[in-house]
Scaffold this active site. Sequence first.
Site, PDB file in Angstrom:
ATOM      1  N   LYS A 196      14.640  10.119  48.044  1.00 13.42           N
ATOM      2  CA  LYS A 196      15.499  10.197  49.221  1.00 13.42           C
ATOM      3  C   LYS A 196      16.350   8.941  49.334  1.00 13.42           C
ATOM      4  CE  LYS A 196      12.526   7.894  52.585  1.00 13.42           C
ATOM      5  NZ  LYS A 196      11.758   7.960  53.811  1.00 13.42           N
ATOM      6  N   ASP A 222       1.436   9.794  54.069  1.00 11.13           N
ATOM      7  CA  ASP A 222       2.254   8.631  54.441  1.00 11.13           C
ATOM      8  C   ASP A 222       1.454   7.793  55.423  1.00 11.13           C
ATOM      9  OD1 ASP A 222       4.403   6.947  54.393  1.00 11.13           O
ATOM     10  OD2 ASP A 222       5.868   8.392  55.145  1.00 11.13           O
TER      11      ASP A 222
END
Length: 314
Positions: A196, A222
């Site tokens: 990303k 995450d």
Amino acid sequence: MAQFPEQLTLIAGSAHPDLAQAISAAMDAPLCDAHVGRFPDGEIDIKINSDVRGRDCFVLQPTCPPVNENWVELLLLLDCLRRASAGRITAVMPYYGYARKDRKDEGRVPISAKVMANTLVQSGADRVLTIDMHAAQIQGFYDIPVDHLYAKPVLLDAVRDLDLKDPVVVTPDVGGIKMARAYARALHADLAIVDKRRVSGSEIVVEHVIGQVKGRNVIIVDDMISTGGSISEAARIVRDSGAERVVIAVTHAVLCGPAVQRLDACPAEVILATDTIPRRGQQPKRFQSVSVAPLVGQAISNIHRSQSVSKLFD
């Protein structure tokens, strides 16, 4: 669990009373009698009503939103204990705020994480205990011991309960590869990366997936969900790439701004997050909380008894 010696004292701030009570229950150790309130003008008013002289004190206070309020409250609790002649003072911060500004990445900006470290030490902290710090190198800002726990053991138990076949662990950005690899190793799973670009603090652009997710059950891991942009986009792109079941597992559910709406719209069937931050307001529909109280309680016990903390990492 056996009762602790009298010299251990748990003090709870007002940031997360439910977690403080859960840690107290897990340790079978009562919370210290303390007043943590506000003056009419909003200033913080603190008084410890028990004798803490010479005791091993642990202040339970994540610096979660409202971050500045909880930070100052923690500093005043530390100062109060220092002036009351506590033997050793440990700041127990399940969520460590201001960790995202850990370096000077452009001109004329502060290193906020260093300011956090300086103020904690100057106010009286002899030790810090935290979970999944956003930037692990912040430990180097301290000249006192920092015990950096990982939520992986408790989140892994929750993931295993879902009985996902042929799993692949996905990190929503390259910065989380180390964490994702640890999950993949524990689950005997493959690893994939969502590539990303960050456009701003709240907007990202997903490019593509590095790794094979087609026909697989995906676990996106995450350290935190803030506005939910990165992780919801990661869930969308792995589903578009052919993933079957999609599960999100994170440590800190900050959930600010449009996070709830983004998570509700993403294709994840369940969102696992620990209780390092209290749940307030609207929550994602598929949200499941996983408690870190036993993990934190065991870490406090080990620190108090001068036993290994690193063995809790596995």
